[in-house]
Design an enzyme around this catalytic site. Structure first.
Site: not given
Ligand code: ACO
Length: 307
Positions: A108, A232, A262
């Site tokens: 990214c 980003h 994204n």
């Molecule tokens: N819908 C519902 N629940 C979900 C979903 C979804 N789409 N996705 C995850 N959950 C659940 C998880 O399974 C977890 O459940 P559990 O507690 O029963 O295990 C719960 O939600 C909380 O999960 P977290 O990972 O703690 O959720 P968080 O609030 O951190 O959000 C997210 C997840 C959106 C992925 C976030 O961590 C994020 O944005 N991280 C950074 C991602 C990023 O920036 N990537 C960039 C690079 S991409 C590239 O290089 C191609």
């Protein structure tokens, strides 16, 4: 010597996929996706070649030049259409370029790495470099994995970077990579994107803040002087956390992830395009362009628009 952004272009697939549509096949909801990511819908379709060629051609037109005026193509992608040949070869062919072309993969951060590469190419005698960020991430999404399926999307953005002996848009750059964090976000050959989202989130905020502070210090400006931050577009909560730490109010942040999700190396030029269409790009203004991605890579630049 100076490097000026003289043209910009984008490409988006026609197909819009809403959160409600994803909720029909995944255990998720529009409310969860919006609250945890800020994404409302995304575009799915095309290829890295087709989207990259449309965006690249639009940037060349916007710069008011011809394909024959481009001296080098640098294509940033994390989802190359094939392992080999480089997708830039096909994009160059579709646009009708006759110059050298190569791919850059810094996930990214790819667009910013490509701009940095282009800046170097201008320093070694090239007059105009076409920089394209193009992604077909949906091809590497496991549509049964709610963690990734709600985040990634397709699209492309491009710019023409031109040598200018008197004016300079790019005041500073701070880039880096930490390969020890490589396992946090991966996609194997013939595989799917997998990510430790919470850990990527934490580290992303840290590296974006650190590299942004370095870039601003190198440019000799403070965050108060920034008109815009063009980050980003991964997650609205990452953008909020970064802005809070850098003392930048959210109304100075460009946000397009609500509509595009994204799009990795396409996200910064897509956000720039959004800002321009909303009359937020003004001559003389300072902006911070900052990205992070798998690797982990990061790249921040302070620019001052000359047009
Ligand atoms: N819908 C519902 N629940 C979900 C979903 C979804 N789409 N996705 C995850 N959950 C659940 C998880 O399974 C977890 O459940 P559990 O507690 O029963 O295990 C719960 O939600 C909380 O999960 P977290 O990972 O703690 O959720 P968080 O609030 O951190 O959000 C997210 C997840 C959106 C992925 C976030 O961590 C994020 O944005 N991280 C950074 C991602 C990023 O920036 N990537 C960039 C690079 S991409 C590239 O290089 C191609």
């Amino acid at each position: 010597m100076g490097a000026r952004f003289t043209g910009w272009g984008i490409a988006l697939p026609d197909r819009i996929v809403t959160n409600d549509e994803l909720s029909k096949t995944l255990s998720t909801s529009d409310a969860w996706i919006q609250e945890r990511t800020g994404i409302k819908e995304r575009r799915i379709g095309g290829t890295v070649t087709s989207l990259g060629a449309i965006a690249g051609r639009a940037a060349i037109d916007d710069a008011g030049v011809n394909a024959s005026d481009i001296d080098f193509l640098v294509l940033a992608t994390s989802a190359a259409d094939r392992i080999t040949p480089a997708t830039s070869a096909m994009v160059a062919h579709e646009i009708g370029l006759s110059c050298p072309a190569m791919d850059v993969n810094a996930a990214c951060s790819g667009f910013m790495y490509a701009v940095r590469t282009a800046q170097g190419l201008l320093e070694t005698g090239n007059k105009r470099v076409l920089v394209v960020g193009s992604e077909h991430l949906s091809r590497f999404v496991d549509w049964n994995d709610r963690n990734m399926a709600v985040l990634l999307a397709d699209g492309a953005g491009a710019t023409v970077l031109e040598y200018d002996p008197t004016e300079n848009d790019i005041l500073s750059f701070s880039l880096g990579v930490e390969g020890a964090d490589a396992e946090l976000l991966t996609c194997e050959h013939e595989g799917y994107f997998r990510m430790d989202g919470a850990e990527v989130f934490r580290r992303a905020v840290r590296v974006v803040v650190e590299s942004s502070e370095k870039a601003m210090a190198m440019a000799g400006i403070t965050s108060d002087e920034l008109s815009l931050i063009i980050p980003h577009q991964a997650n609205i909560r990452i953008i909020q956390a970064v802005c809070q730490r850098l003392n930048i109010e959210m109304d100075r942040a460009v946000v397009s992830l609500d509509r595009y999700g994204n799009t990795s190396s396409a996200s910064i030029p897509l956000a720039f395009d959004d800002a321009r269409k909303n009359d937020r790009i003004h001559k003389g203004d300072y902006a911070l362009l900052t990205g992070f991605g798998a690797g982990m890579t990061w790249a921040s630049a302070v620019v001052q628009w000359s047009k």
